[in-house]
Design an enzyme around this catalytic site. Structure first.
Site, PDB file in Angstrom:
ATOM      1  N   ASP A   1       0.861  -1.167   0.000  1.00  0.00           N
ATOM      2  CA  ASP A   1       0.000   0.000   0.000  1.00  0.00           C
ATOM      3  C   ASP A   1       0.911   1.236   0.000  1.00  0.00           C
ATOM      4  O   ASP A   1       2.131   1.134   0.176  1.00  0.00           O
ATOM      5  CB  ASP A   1      -0.923  -0.020   1.222  1.00  0.00           C
ATOM      6  CG  ASP A   1      -2.243   0.702   0.979  1.00  0.00           C
ATOM      7  OD1 ASP A   1      -2.322   1.503   0.027  1.00  0.00           O
ATOM      8  OD2 ASP A   1      -3.190   0.473   1.756  1.00  0.00           O
ATOM      9  N   ALA A   2       0.332   2.406  -0.211  1.00  0.00           N
ATOM     10  CA  ALA A   2       1.134   3.626  -0.330  1.00  0.00           C
ATOM     11  C   ALA A   2       1.971   3.842   0.923  1.00  0.00           C
ATOM     12  O   ALA A   2       1.454   3.867   2.039  1.00  0.00           O
ATOM     13  CB  ALA A   2       0.228   4.822  -0.580  1.00  0.00           C
TER      14      ALA A   2
END
Length: 526
Positions: free
Chosen positions: A310-311
C-alpha cells in the site's frame, strides 16, 4: 417506516461454493528464494535483468505517483530520466478524459522507451463506488458491496471485465482492486462499502469473479489489503491499526477471500499497513513483515505472484518508521513498493533503496528477485512489447453497453430491508420532504473534483416537494425545525450518511418518524 440500504446482509442463496478452501492453506516452504532462472521464461527475464543497471532494477521495484495530466510534466521527466522509475500509479488528479488519459499513458511509455528496456505497469485504484478515480467519459461503476447486494456473480464478472476493457483502452494495465477485506467491523472507517460483505466465503466468491473479469480484459487485478483490513476501527491512512483476532479467527475469516483470489489466479496482492500479532508476534506491520509475507502469504497460502505495498506515505508507516521503510518492505518480501503522493519522500525512498543495495543492507538477490517478479507479471500479461497509443479518439469501447450494464448493476444493488407500511413505490403526485447531508451524494466518491448533487436535491427533481441539506451531526434546533415540517408532506425521505458515527442523524430519524411515520430511511455509505 421503510428501510433501505446497500446490502449489509447479502442474501445470496443458491450460489455455488467457490473452491477456495483447504488446499489454499496447505503448508509449503516459507520465505523467499533468490531468483535464478531455470526455464525459457525465466531465462528471458534473467537476460533482461543482466542488461539492467542498479538504478534500472530499483526503478522496476517502485511504482510512483506524480502531479499533472501530461507526460511532459516535470515530475514524470525527473522520475524517468533521473530516478529510472519503471511503474506509475494514477489518481484523480491525473485524470480528466479518456483521450487525455490515453495521451498520458502513451507519453509515459514513449518516454520510458528511450530510458528502459521494459514498459511500465500503469496502475489505478478504480474499485468502483466511492473509490473511483476516472470520470469524464468513462463509465462510473457501482462499488463492491453494491455489486454483492445484487446476488449475481456473473454480473460482478461482467462489471469487472467491462471496467478492465475501458482501463486497457486508456493504456492502464493494472487495477489496484478488488478489495478482499471482510467487512466484519461496523466501526471500520476506511473499508465499509468497499468490501463485498461480511461473509468470508461469499467475499471470496466475489473477489474471484472480479479477478477473472479484470484478467480476461488483459488487466492485472490486485487483491487488497492482505492479511485483511476489515476488522479494525482505525484508518491506516491516519494511524497504525492493530488486528487482535487469533489465528483460527483469521483463517476462518480474513484469509479466506485471499484464498479465493489466489485460486482465481490473481497476479498481485497488496499488503496492508496493519499489525497482526497472531501472525507476527514481533508486531511489525504486514508490509514490513517477512513472517506475514513469507510464512503466511507465500508459505501457507501458496501465493507466487507479485506482492505490492500500500502507499508508503500513509501515516501508519510514515509516522512510525524511518526513511528506509521502503528498504524494510523489500527485505520483508514486497516486490513493488508504492510511493504515491509525496515527491520528496519518493526521491528519498528511491535513494535509500539504491544505497541499501550498494551496501548489502538490501541483498542483490532480493532486489533481483523482486525485479524479476515485476518483469514476469508484465510478461504474463503481454506487456513486454512497447504498446501502441491507445485508440480512444472515437470513444471508449462498447460505451453504450457499459452504461446500460452499470445502470443494471446499480438498480440490482438496491436492497429493501422492510416496508410494513407499503410506502414504496411513491405515487407521481406524492409531495416529498427530502433530507440528506451534503456528503450523501449519488456518487459518494472519494478523491474526486466532480460535483454531484445530494440525494435530497435529486429526489426533488422527480417529485414535488422540498429538499433540505443538513450537517453530518444536526443540532437540536435543526432537528426540531425539520420534524415540525414533516407532517405537512405525503412522504418523508431521509438519506443518512455513516449515521452510526453521527448521533444527530439518528436523533433526526427518530424525531421525523414520530412526526410522520410515512418515512423512508435510506442508508448511504456505511
Amino acid at each position: 417506516m421503510a428501510l433501505m440500504n446497500k446490502g449489509w446482509r447479502l442474501w445470496l442463496a443458491g450460489l455455488a461454493v467457490a473452491a477456495v478452501a483447504t488446499a489454499v492453506f496447505l503448508a509449503r516452504p516459507a520465505g523467499t528464494e533468490p531468483y535464478d532462472g531455470g526455464d525459457p521464461v525465466d531465462d528471458r527475464i534473467a537476460g533482461i535483468l543482466a542488461d539492467m543497471t542498479l538504478a534500472d532494477k530499483v526503478g522496476q521495484v517502485v511504482m510512483c505517483g506524480f502531479d499533472g495530466t501530461d507526460a511532459r510534466g516535470q515530475d514524470l521527466t525527473d522520475l524517468i530520466d533521473n530516478y529510472r522509475v519503471g511503474n506509475f500509479v494514477l489518481f484523480a488528479r491525473n485524470c480528466r478524459t479518456a483521450a487525455q488519459i490515453a495521451d498520458l499513458t502513451a507519453g509515459i511509455q514513449s518516454r520510458l522507451k528511450d530510458a528502459s528496456a521494459v514498459p511500465a505497469l500503469i496502475a489505478i485504484d478504480q474499485e468502483g463506488g466511492m473509490v473511483t478515480r476516472i470520470f469524464g467519459d468513462a463509465t462510473v461503476w457501482p462499488g463492491a458491496m453494491a455489486l454483492a447486494a445484487s446476488g449475481d456473480l456473473q454480473l460482478g464478472y461482467r462489471v469487472a471485465n467491462a471496467s478492465g476493457q475501458e482501463l486497457k483502452a486508456m493504456g492502464i494495465n493494472m487495477n489496484l482492486a478488488p478489495v478482499a477485506d471482510v467487512n466484519n467491523n461496523p466501526d471500520n472507517p476506511v473499508i465499509g462499502v468497499r468490501s463485498f460483505g461480511d461473509d468470508p466465503r461469499q467475499v471470496g466468491q466475489w473477489v474471484a469473479a472480479y479477478v477473472r473479469g479484470l484478467g480476461d480484459a488483459g488487466v492485472l487485478a490486485t487483491a487488497k489489503h492482505f492479511p485483511g483490513h476489515g476488522n479494525t476501527g482505525t484508518d491506516s491512512h491516519l494511524a497504525l491499526p492493530v488486528i487482535t483476532s487469533n489465528q483460527d479467527e483469521l483463517l476462518s475469516a480474513e484469509l479466506v477471500p485471499f484464498g479465493g483470489a489466489i485460486a482465481a489466479g490473481v497476479p498481485a496482492i497488496m499488503t496492508a499497513h496493519i499489525v497482526v500479532p497472531a501472525l507476527d508476534p514481533s508486531r511489525r506491520p504486514a508490509t514490513l513483515s517477512p513472517v506475514i509475507i513469507g510464512d503466511w502469504l507465500r508459505g501457507r497460502l501458496g501465493f507466487a505472484g507479485l506482492v505490492v505495498s500500500d502507499a508508503m506515505e500513509m501515516k501508519a508507516i510514515a509516522d512510525n518508521y524511518g526513511d528506509d521503510a521502503a528498504v524494510q518492505a523489500l527485505n520483508a518480501g514486497v516486490d513493488l513498493v508504492c510511493l504515491a503522493n509525496d515527491q520528496t519522500r519518493i526521491r528519498k525512498a528511491i535513494a535509500s533503496i539504491r544505497q541499501a543495495a550498494q551496501t548489502g543492507e538490501l541483498p542483490m538477490s532480493r532486489l533481483d528477485q523482486a525485479a524479476a517478479r515485476v518483469i514476469k507479471a508484465k510478461l504474463q500479461y503481454n506487456l513486454l512489447s512497447w504498446p501502441d497509443r491507445p485508440g480512444v479518439a472515437a470513444g471508449l469501447p462498447d460505451r453504450a453497453a457499459h452504461q446500460a450494464l452499470a445502470e443494471r448493476a446499480c438498480l440490482a444493488s438496491l436492497t429493501l430491508v422492510a416496508d410494513p407500511g407499503r410506502l414504496l413505490p411513491f405515487a407521481p403526485t406524492d409531495r416529498i420532504l427530502a433530507i440528506s447531508t451534503a456528503g450523501a451524494s449519488l456518487s459518494n466518491v472519494e478523491d474526486s473534483e466532480r460535483e454531484s448533487p445530494a440525494v435530497a436535491e435529486t429526489l426533488i427533481q422527480h417529485w414535488p416537494g422540498q429538499a433540505e441539506i443538513i450537517d453530518l451531526d444536526p443540532d437540536d434546533a435543526a432537528i426540531a425545525r425539520l420534524a415540525a415540517m414533516a407532517s405537512a408532506f405525503d412522504k418523508v425521505v431521509v438519506a443518512t450518511y455513516n449515521a452510526h458515527r453521527h448521533p444527530g442523524q439518528l436523533a433526526l430519524v427518530r424525531e421525523l418518524y414520530a412526526a410522520n411515520p410515512r418515512l423512508v430511511a435510506v442508508a448511504m455509505r456505511n
